[in-house]
Every structure is written in structure tokens, then in C-alpha cells.
Design an enzyme around this catalytic site. Structure first.
Site, short mmCIF file in Angstrom:
data_model
loop_
_atom_site.label_atom_id
_atom_site.label_comp_id
_atom_site.label_asym_id
_atom_site.label_seq_id
_atom_site.Cartn_x
_atom_site.Cartn_y
_atom_site.Cartn_z
N LYS A 122 -11.58 -7.44 9.33
CA LYS A 122 -12.32 -6.26 8.89
C LYS A 122 -11.52 -5.53 7.81
CE LYS A 122 -10.42 -3.41 12.63
NZ LYS A 122 -10.71 -2.49 13.74
N TYR A 153 4.59 16.70 -12.05
CA TYR A 153 3.86 17.92 -11.71
C TYR A 153 4.66 18.81 -10.76
CZ TYR A 153 -0.44 15.85 -13.59
OH TYR A 153 -1.40 15.30 -14.42
#
Length: 403
Positions: A63, A288
Site C-alpha cells: 500500500k 529563511y
């Protein structure tokens, strides 16, 4: 002013950097990518098979696109190395495998109630999970042909499934309904990776009690299964007819205390390229927010990978990478598409050089668990987080096995 000769020398060094460590034209065109070692995957499947009895089948859980490794190639490799079942979470995941030509039984682990999806399950010859009587009635009323289904009991996970104490009535109802063929009964452990086995043993006892009651009324399911990767490694007591193995086939351990149980090899590595190198002065802020300030002249390498690719921003200033077999620290905030490394102790790093973020290079290995521990999360989340703008590069295109 830099002379033409100096520019030429710099350009020549940059070309050498682009060619360093890579012999693949495809990889040479990528800023970042995920490498999948299919030989390691095949080895892991065979290792897991070696601890199972001949009567116990191995279901490879593929999955979430094979836990981020690529569902189809993982499924094909697992089957060629001994897996005889596959498991997915959604209908679309099952259809993808069928469209790729995969024929083995595929179990849908998720709950489905849509009549459209139920008909597609039958069309694509998938096997459904039935979690409660209401869902069973919807399936029976919708189907026009017999469909193999697996009934899920809740023995303590408190998620999908009918409470184990109502198992007898639940299974009896499904047994009487038209169009539903009980192929298996299963449950799922909540704490199989804990050192303390108390809850796991309690769940297993509940499961066995429920099965005994079901058999007492003359119903004998073909397959019983409860073991995930951790329980598979823990003890043959939990193996029953089938084990559902996810994390372990990808070469990762559900818990550190299980590492001695079996030799597994990591399948996934994450790599990227240096895109620019420069020096910045002491006192200069990086990225940043200037959460990192250089305390000396620093050679930095900008690398073309970021949180939009699956490298969590919370790893900022805690991450290490490998260049030329040497560990280097990541500095400043990790941004959407890029990160910055301090390469001051390396000589003349060039754009194009390969950076290993997860994996082994030389004597150093950066493991998925290193990231998970730093983020206070689990390895499952890390490997499922790498986005599809990172191409998957299969190191062994010819699906095979490691000797």
C-alpha cells in the site's frame, strides 16, 4: 576581475563535479532522486520466508505505493522471491497492480461501502475486507457473483473490525449471506513492536478464543492471519496461515530490539545534487528567518531538495548528509525545494556533486530511523513521505535475487 582563463578552469571543475559518482545518463539529468535496491528487496523477502513454516504464506504489503518505493516493482520483486499474496489499502492501488499484469491474490485492507467500488472489486478479482454486518449486507446485496472476503475482528486496535466478542454472530451472518465466500479471518496488533508483549499476547488470545467459537459452530475459514512485520519477527506463535509484512520487506525494523531477529537490508536511498557553492562571511545569516548565523567564514553548498520532496522542515539544523564519503551538517531552514550544507572542511566542492541524504556512502550510513528519531516519529512516515517529483531509480532493473 576574474580572467577568461580562471572562468575556464572553474567551468572545467564544475563539469567534473557533474560527472562525479554517476554513470547513468538519467541520474545525470536529475536534481534529486530516490534509489531503490531491488536486490536488497528480494533478499529481505527471502529472509522473511526462511523463518516461516512451509504452511505459512507471506503477504507483501505494498500500500501507499509500496511505502514510497513503487508498488508495481516492489510487488513483482516480492512475488519473484517468494511472496504469494499482496495487500493494499485502496481499490485504486489494487487496480494498478492488476493493470500491471499481477495475478496473485490481492487483499484490500481498507473498508469499502460504495456499490460502484464493490462491483469493481469483483471485476478486478480483488479480495475485500468486511468489517461489520452492515458492510456485509451491502456487499451481498450488490454483488451478482461470489466474492472472496476476509472478515476483520477488532481484538484491541479499536480501529476497523467487529469486536471479537461478537465474532461468532458476525461470521455466522456472513456465512449465510449469498455471494460472499469467507476466504479468511484476521485481526491486527496494536503493540507488536513494544518490548512488553502483554497487550499483544492478550490480543492474540482474544483472536484464538474468537476462532474457537467460530469453529464450534462448524465454520472453518481457509486463512487466519494476525501478524504484521513486528509479530512476524517476534515469534512463530503469531504466524498462523499467513503473515502480512510491510516495513520489514523494505529492510527496516519496526523496533530496535527486533534487529537481532533477522538480517534485513535497507532498500531505499535518497540522493540529490549540489546546485551552487559559495563562501559567506562570519556573522552571515543562512536561509529563511536566519535561524543559523555563521560564526566563521563558511563554504556552503546549496542542494536541490527540500520539504516539498519529503525532507521535513523540522529537520533544519539537525540533518547530516554525506558528500565524498564525509559527513557534513545541514544549516539554516530547509526550504521548499532546497537546503544548505556546510562543506567548509571539504576541498573545492563543485555543482553537480552527489549528496547522500539517506543511505550509505563510504563508512557512513544515514538511516531512516535517524530521521524518525530526530522528528519523534516513525520510519513508516519518513519513507512514505517522499513525493513523486523525486523519480524512483531502480538499481536492478532486471528483477532478481541476491545470492
Amino acid at each position: 576581475m576574474v580572467s577568461w582563463q580562471q572562468h575556464s578552469k572553474i567551468f572545467s571543475s564544475a563539469k567534473q563535479g557533474l560527472n562525479r559518482q554517476s554513470a547513468s545518463p538519467f541520474i545525470d539529468c536529475q536534481r534529486a532522486w530516490v534509489e531503490i535496491d531491488l536486490k536488497a528487496l528480494g533478499y529481505n523477502v527471502r529472509q522473511l520466508k526462511s523463518i516461516l513454516s512451509p504452511q505459512t504464506a507471506l503477504m507483501a504489503v505494498v500500500k501507499a505505493d509500496g511505502y514510497g518505493h513503487g508498488a508495481v516493482i516492489v510487488a513483482q520483486t516480492a512475488i519473484q522471491n517468494g511472496a504469494t499474496w499482496l495487500a493494499v489499502a485502496t481499490l485504486a492501488e489494487g487496480i494498478e497492480l492488476r493493470q500491471a499484469g499481477i495475478k496473485v491474490p490481492i487483499l484490500l485492507l481498507g473498508a469499502i461501502n460504495s456499490t460502484i467500488e464493490i462491483n469493481q472489486i469483483a471485476q478486478w478479482k480483488l479480495q475485500a475486507t468486511i468489517c461489520n454486518p452492515q458492510q456485509a449486507l451491502i456487499f451481498s446485496d450488490t454483488l451478482g457473483t461470489s466474492l472472496p472476503v476476509h472478515l476483520k475482528l477488532d481484538t484491541g486496535m479499536s480501529r476497523l473490525g467487529t469486536n471479537w466478542q461478537q465474532a461468532r454472530e458476525f461470521v455466522s451472518l456472513v456465512h449465510q449471506l449469498p455471494n460472499l465466500d469467507i476466504a479468511g479471518i484476521y485481526s491486527h496488533f496494536a503493540t507488536a513492536d513494544d518490548r512488553d508483549p502483554t497487550i499483544m499476547n492478550l490480543q492474540h488470545q482474544r483472536f484464538q478464543n474468537a476462532i474457537a467459537q467460530i469453529r464450534a459452530q462448524g465454520i472453518s475459514p481457509n486463512l487466519l492471519h494476525i501478524a504484521n512485520s513486528a509479530a512476524t519477527l517476534q515469534s512463530p506463535t503469531f504466524h498462523h496461515d499467513l503473515v502480512r509484512v510491510g516495513l520489514a520487506i523494505y529492510g527496516l525494523y519496526p523496533a530496535s530490539h527486533l534487529q537481532a531477529k533477522l538480517d534485513l537490508q535497507p532498500v531505499l536511498q535518497v540522493k540529490a545534487r549540489v546546485t551552487q557553492v559559495k563562501k559567506i562571511a562570519p556573522g552571515t545569516g543562512v536561509s529563511y528567518g536566519h535561524k543559523y548565523i555563521c560564526d566563521r567564514e563558511t563554504a556552503i553548498a546549496v542542494v536541490g531538495i527540500g520539504y516539498a520532496d519529503g525532507v521535513a522542515r523540522n529537520l533544519s539544523n539537525r540533518l547530516q548528509a554525506i558528500i565524498r564519503g564525509e559527513l557534513v551538517p545541514q544549516i539554516g531552514a530547509i526550504t521548499m525545494d532546497q537546503m544548505i550544507l556546510d562543506v567548509s572542511h571539504l576541498d573545492n566542492v563543485q555543482p553537480g556533486e552527489i549528496v547522500t541524504l539517506l543511505g550509505q556512502e563510504g563508512e557512513h550510513r544515514i538511516a531512516v530511523d535517524d530521521w524518525a528519531n530526530s522528528l519523534n516519529t516513525i520510519s513508516w512516515e519518513i519513507i512514505c513521505g517522499f513525493k513523486h517529483r523525486l523519480p524512483r531509480v531502480n538499481l536492478d532493473e532486471e528483477v532478481g535475487s541476491r545470492q
